[in-house]
Structures are given as C-alpha cells and as structure tokens.
Design an enzyme around this catalytic site. Structure first.
Site, PDB file in Angstrom:
ATOM      1  N   PHE A 200       0.820  -1.203   0.107  1.00 40.76           N
ATOM      2  CA  PHE A 200       0.098  -0.054  -0.171  1.00 40.76           C
ATOM      3  C   PHE A 200       0.887   1.163   0.073  1.00 40.76           C
ATOM      4  O   PHE A 200       1.725   1.309   0.982  1.00 40.76           O
ATOM      5  CB  PHE A 200      -1.038  -0.020   1.342  1.00 40.76           C
ATOM      6  CG  PHE A 200      -1.722   1.115   1.244  1.00 40.76           C
ATOM      7  CD1 PHE A 200      -3.003   1.581   0.341  1.00 40.76           C
ATOM      8  CD2 PHE A 200      -1.727   2.053   2.393  1.00 40.76           C
ATOM      9  CE1 PHE A 200      -3.377   2.720   0.376  1.00 40.76           C
ATOM     10  CE2 PHE A 200      -2.599   3.385   2.448  1.00 40.76           C
ATOM     11  CZ  PHE A 200      -3.347   3.686   1.194  1.00 40.76           C
ATOM     12  N   GLN A 201       0.610   2.196  -0.875  1.00 40.39           N
ATOM     13  CA  GLN A 201       1.241   3.578  -0.986  1.00 40.39           C
ATOM     14  C   GLN A 201       2.895   3.100  -1.249  1.00 40.39           C
ATOM     15  O   GLN A 201       3.716   3.988  -1.013  1.00 40.39           O
ATOM     16  CB  GLN A 201       1.133   4.349   0.135  1.00 40.39           C
ATOM     17  CG  GLN A 201      -0.376   4.922   0.260  1.00 40.39           C
ATOM     18  CD  GLN A 201      -0.583   6.086   1.003  1.00 40.39           C
ATOM     19  OE1 GLN A 201       0.119   6.223   2.178  1.00 40.39           O
ATOM     20  NE2 GLN A 201      -1.473   6.809   0.667  1.00 40.39           N
TER      21      GLN A 201
END
Lengths: 590, 181
Positions: free
Chosen positions: A123-124
């Site tokens: 994530f990210q």
C-alpha cells in the site's frame, strides 16, 4: 552512552526519525514544507515537540516542493520538503524536475514502505528512487539506519555545492523506527564528487585578452550568478563598472544586475527586449556568465550571434559546448570567475571602455521602445497592470513570484529588479502552478516582506488550494491574477501557429475569485477599471492577510515582442502579429 | 549549410562523422549506479553498443563500467561531461582516444553438427585458439577471447557450420603501460 559499548564511536544512539530531525537542525534548517502520511509518521512524531524547525503544512505535496523552491531562491539556502511514500512522492516529482531544470538547491525526504515490503506492491508503495533518478541531481534509498545521518548530510552537500539541484532521500518506515548512531556533517566522505569551482588562470588571461580588444561586447548573465550568492551579483556589477560593457540576462538571472542601470539592456530571448536581442546578435564578444544557451534564449541556433567570440563561465562542465561552442570555456563558480576577471582586468591596467559607437547603436534599438503599448481607458491592459504594480511596490521590501505563461513574461518585462533573490519563476520546466506555493515559501522566509505572485487565472487554479496553507500559517501573500479568461500563451500560439483555432484554451467557467478568497479566509479584490487600479493595488498591499486580486485585463492581448520559433534574434516581431511569421519548420518546435 | 535545417534547434551536428569509443567509467559501487549510467544514455539519446560492469576494488567499493558507444565528437564530449555530473562517477577514461588501450571480449559459442561440419568447426576453433568447454556427440561450446572483430569473424565462420547460440561479455578494456588508467 555506555562506556563498555563494543562500538568504537562517540556517536549518540537515537531512532532514525530522531536522526532525521537532528541532522536537519545541524544543517541549519529552520523551515520545512510537508504533508504527513503513513510512511513518514515516525518523522512527524519526532517533529511534534520540535520547536526549532517550523513545519508548514501544505494542501498538496506539489505545493510543498514549490514552496521549498521559493524559500531556496529567496534565501540562498536549501529548501526542505517532507512527504510520504507513493502518491506523496509522485506528487513531488514536478517540483523536483522544476528544481533540477532551474538548479535550485532542495532536499526532499520521502517516506517509504518498510524494507521487507519493498517490491511487493505494498500500500502506497512506489519506486521513488527509480522515478526521481532522472529528474533529481541525486537520490538515496536508505537501507541501514547507521548510514542515515551521513546520507542526510551528504544530500545537503550535493544539493548546495557545484551546480545546485534537488536531492531525494527515501527512508523506509522501519529505518525511521530503528535505533542507530548519529553522525555530524563531518561524516560526509564522497571522493568521487568534487565539483571544480576555481577558474584556470590561463582561461582568465584568454578572456581578458578578448575583452580588451572587444568593440561590441555584451555580458549575457543567468541564474548561475544568483545561485552563486550575493557576492557574485556584486562582482558582476564591479566588473561591469570596470569594463563599461552592457548587460543582458536570462529570465532566471533577473536582479543580478540592477534594472535601473543605464547599461542594462533588459531580458533577452523569445520575449526579451529588442535591444538585448539585437546586441546579442550583433556583438563581437559575448561573455556568458552562469547561463546555458537555452532554446528560449538562442532562437535559431545556426543564426545565433554569428559574428561573436564567446566566453562561457559555468560551474557545470556539461553546459560548456552543449548548445553553442565556447571560444574560451571557464569552468568555475561565477563569483570566483568574476573575481578573477576583475582582478586580472585591473592588474592589466585596463580602464572602462566608452564603446561610443556600440552604445549609440544600442540606443538606436532602445529607441524602438519595444515594450511600448497604447494606453486604454476602457480596460486594464496587462502590461499596464504590471507597470502600476511595479510603481506602487518598488520602494517596498518586495519579492515577486510568477506562474507560467503570458503574465510571467509581462512580469519579466515590466517589473524591474535591483537586487538578486527577489524574483522566483519557473524558467526551465515552465511549471504552471509554481508561483502561489513559491510565494508561500518566500513569505515563510521573509515574514515582513511584501510577497506577490503575479499569476494567470489558469495557472493559479492548478494550486489554488494552497491559499488554505497561506491562511493557516499566517503568510499574507498577494496573488495578483492577470485574468484574461484565456490560457493566454496557448491562445497566442494558436493565433500564431494554428490559424486562430482556439482549441480548449478558453476557460468557460471561472470561479468568483473574490468569493473564493473569502471562502479560504483571505481577502478578495476585483478590479476591471484602469482608473481604480492604483487604489485597488494599495488595498492589496495594505491588507495584512492573503489576498486574491482578480485583475480583469484586456482578453486578447499578445505578449510582444517575440522571436517566433525557429527565427533568429534579428527577426523579432515587434508590433502586431500578422500570421505568417512562422515558417513550416518553426511550427514544429515548442 | 543548407537553407532549411530540419529544426532550428537542431543540435545533431549531422555534418560530423560518427566515431566509436570505448569509455571506462569508474564508479562507487552502490545500489542504482548502473541504472543512473544507463538511464543517462537513454534519457539523452546516446547509444550503447556494449556494456560490462563489475566491482574491481572491494575495499573502496569501486566498480568499473566499460561502455562502447558511438556518436559525433560533439556528442561524445557531452557523454563524458554528462557522466561526470553523476555523483557516484569518479572518472571517465576514453580508452579509444588515449590510443594506448587494449580491448578484449569473451564469447561462448554453441555449434551443433555432425560429420564434416563438426570436424571443420573444431579445426577453425583451433586456428582461433578457442577452447572447447563442453561437448556432446553433436555439439560443442567454444570459449573464445579476443578483440570484438575476431569474435565477429569466428561467429561468421561458425554460422554455416551449425551455430546455435552465442553469448558475449561485451568489451573490457585497460590501458597499456605501468600507469593507472
């Protein structure tokens, strides 16, 4: 520290996040611009109770980058930005590329997903060093907390030395939590990186010989003079006084030489002055100081200053002979080179030259009054707006930033600078949306100064949300919008190149800027009457909070004079555009 | 000069002849350094004919990248200057220009065949002083070291004799004499 520690070091142990803050303080960082997110939370936590570094919270990471650039350009110190991983880092790419093109010292710290997640599409997660490798001067992915402090100090060294530029430090979250030793700036050890700064005496002697013989000399100065520091601007003035040579400058170099000086020719290039471009075309000696022969400056390269010898001073050896062959290359810091030229000129017993014939010719070009425009009682012409803004602010402690487009060129033409570091604009990358956040950065560094973003209504909407930043942090910037409802420069090029087919360059819907200013908690001003303009500008100056000034200007004004794409310096369009100025080859150029 | 150049900003210096150069690039061996060098070439439109890289100093962590490139003299001057802008790049040595360089390449060449062709392949390999490092009843893998044109020549001769596959290291180089490059 435990005396029995097996590590032979007097380094204090702290967490990675604390190392970041300690290193920034050691580098003298007082202000930073940023936006928190998951992968930088430990650093933000370390910042929580830190009073010595002011953190300006922006509304979009791009704003943090441009604010850091504005801070750097107006202070000469590196700008610092702190953002999170993934979108935080990708939003920062534009300012990094912008700072690279304009050689602005900037250190960008990005958070990264924890080391064990790198490469898993976490994530990210994004490959920040991969993405920024080609648009930063240098970048780092820190993989060992014991290397963190040295890396940060080296980043500052690289960003600020040689030809300045942006440096990115990507720090995985686990490194921010891990404990490691703190090392000071003296830990930097990078033998491969040693930019040359002192000129070779032989080259200086060759340059002086050419200068002594020159009958039609011109100084062509650039952003390198500003980057070199205030001393370089002073030395440029001293050398000009000692030689009597006329001076022109690139967009980036405005302010290094005072605009009020009789030997100032104005800016050169595509929208530069007729006298500057004519002097460049007809000179017999060009002394380029910290400029890079950009295509916006040279115009048609095979017709560029055909009869001149060229001395080129640049700290970056790759700038030499990149576009234009230099007869005398001088690889050095501008200040060091100017000092050497000045000393050698004086030691040789040379006096200022009268250059009577050359200056008479220049006066002839000047007499064409290339920036002249007809007054208009019914509407505010954009030139008039900048001219009045200049007159009403010139005696104040004013700093000017711009967005990109027609308004930027009118600002460069009609706002005049006496000192360096007063003019912040996106020259190389041409980033619409630079000016408002840059003004925030300038104001953060100069609390009591009058900081004005001369903007276009199209550009400024790319970063409008940063008004909220200005209000939150009490940064009373003035956004002076030359509102012609067009993407003016796009419209001008469509008129010139595309048969007046104005494809998608008109903003059918614009916000009520006065209402918008109020919505943000700032102050809005609207003016469309030339008779009321002065009073409105004074109201802007006297308002102690952020202002959006909606200056409605005559809509279809062209920015002139102009060297059309693919034309030479002596082929400027001075008056009205007819439509056949640009040849087929020129039309394919940017 | 023609009346109408292809572009007014044309920097190709097309009137200059292309030259081939071997550059030795001394770099700090750190993550991403090869990507920086290769990225520079692709971003600025420079050419790479071959590239080799390995650490050559394990105490100071220095690697030597050997790049064979070609371009006009103007472009080659820029390549050198642009390489030196990279922070981990310490030195760039133009081996070709120094005229004192030796260049070598290693190739592994797989040739399959039987009968006369197989005998002929082995005979040519002897002439080229290639080593046989693997053999079956129907194939050889030859190991050959030499200048690039020697390898080219060997490969050309092997083609009609049953060339199956080729693996080359790219050029390595060093300067003659006792001094460091």
């Amino acid at each position: 520290m435990d005396d029995a520690s097996p590590i032979k070091s007097d380094a204090a142990e702290m967490t990675g996040a604390e190392i970041v803050i300690t290193a920034l303080k050691a580098q003298g960082v007082e202000v930073m611009f940023g936006y928190p997110g998951g992968a930088v939370l430990p650093i933000y936590d370390a910042l929580f109770e830190e009073d010595s570094i002011r953190h300006v919270l922006v509304r979009h990471e791009q704003g943090a980058g441009h604010a850091a650039e504005g801070y750097a350009r107006s202070t000469g110190k590196p700008g610092v930005a702190l953002v999170t991983s993934g979108p935080g880092a990708t939003n920062m790419v534009t300012p990094i590329a912008d700072a690279m093109m304009d050689s602005i010292p900037m250190v960008v710290i990005t958070g990264q997903v924890p080391s064990h997640l790198i490469g898993t599409d976490a994530f990210q997660e994004c490959d920040t060093v991969g993405i920024t490798r080609c648009c930063a001067k240098h970048n780092y992915l820190v993989t060992d907390v014991s290397e963190l402090a040295r890396t940060i100090h080296e980043a500052f060294h690289v960003a600020t030395s040689g030809r300045p530029g942006p440096v990115v430090i990507d720090i995985p979250k686990d490194i921010q939590f891990a404990s490691g030793p703190y090392h000071g700036p003296e830990s930097v050890n990078r033998p491969t990186y040693k930019p040359a700064t002192t000129p070779k005496p032989g080259r200086i002697a060759e340059a002086i010989a050419l200068m002594a013989q020159a009958k039609r000399p011109v100084f062509y100065t650039g952003g390198g003079v500003i980057n070199s520091g205030p001393e370089a601007s002073k030395l440029l003035r001293d050398l000009q006084a000692a030689t009597g040579f006329p001076v022109t400058s690139t967009l980036m170099g405005l302010g290094a030489f005072p605009a009020s000086h009789p030997d100032w020719l104005g800016m050169l290039g595509m929208h530069g002055s007729y006298e500057a471009n004519s002097a460049m075309h007809d000179c017999d000696l060009m002394i380029c100081v910290g400029a890079r022969f950009d295509d916006r400056v040279t115009g048609r390269i095979d017709a560029f200053s055909p009869g001149s010898k060229k001395i080129h001073i640049d700290i970056d050896p790759s700038s030499i002979n990149k576009i234009v062959r230099a007869d005398v290359p001088i690889i050095a810091d501008c200040a060091a080179a100017l000092q050497a030229l000045l000393d050698t000129w004086k030691a040789g017993g040379h006096k200022p030259k009268a250059l009577t014939g050359w200056k008479a010719e220049i006066d002839g070009w000047r007499a064409r009054n290339c920036f002249g425009y007809a007054p208009d009682k019914n509407g505010i012409r954009p030139q008039y707006a900048v001219e009045r803004l200049y007159e009403l602010t010139k005696d104040r402690d004013a700093y000017i930033t711009t967005e990109v487009g027609q308004h930027q060129m009118w600002a460069a033409q009609f706002y005049h600078f006496e000192e360096p570091n007063r003019w912040m604009t996106s020259g190389g990358l041409g980033t619409m949306g630079y000016g408002l956040p840059a003004a925030i950065g300038v104001q953060a560094a100069h609390k009591d100064a009058l900081v004005i973003d001369i903007a276009g209504e199209a550009s400024v909407q790319m970063v409008m949300q940063e008004m909220s930043t200005a209000v939150q942090h009490d940064l009373p910037i003035k956004v002076f919008i030359l509102n012609n409802q067009w993407m003016g420069m796009v419209r001008q090029w469509q008129e010139l190149l595309h048969g007046e087919r104005y494809s998608h360059s008109y903003s059918e819907a614009l916000p009520d800027f006065v209402g918008l200013a109020k919505a943000y908690g700032g102050h809005g001003i609207h003016c469309d009457d030339p008779a009321k303009l002065d009073a409105a500008i004074m109201e802007m100056i006297d308002t102690p909070k952020p202002v959006l000034f909606d200056c409605r200007v005559t809509a279809e004004e062209n920015c002139l004079p102009m060297i059309p794409s693919g034309a030479a310096h002596n082929e400027m369009i001075l008056g009205e555009i007819v439509g056949d100025e640009i040849g087929e080859a020129g039309k394919t150029l940017v | 000069m023609s009346d109408a150049p292809a572009s007014a900003y044309d920097m190709s210096h097309a009137d200059e002849a292309m030259e081939r150069r071997t550059l030795a690039v001394m770099v700090d061996n750190e993550p991403g350094v090869l990507a920086r060098v290769v990225g520079l070439f692709s971003a600025r439109g420079y050419n790479i004919d071959s590239l080799t890289v390995a650490e050559v100093d394990d105490t100071r962590h220095r690697s030597r990248i050997t790049i064979v490139t070609y371009g006009t003299p103007h472009m080659l001057e820029q390549i050198e200057a642009q390489l030196l802008r990279l922070v981990p790049v310490g030195r760039v040595v133009d081996i070709t220009k120094s005229k004192r360089g030796v260049e070598r390449e290693l190739a592994l060449v797989k040739v399959a065949g039987t009968g006369d062709k197989r005998v002929e392949a082995l005979r040519i390999a002897e002439i080229f002083r290639a080593n046989v490092i693997d053999t079956t009843n129907e194939s050889f893998v030859f190991e050959l070291t030499g200048a690039s044109d020697k390898i080219d020549q060997f490969v050309a001769l092997m083609k009609p004799l049953g060339l199956v596959e080729l693996s080359r290291t790219g050029v390595l180089s060093i300067k003659r004499g006792k001094e460091k490059g």
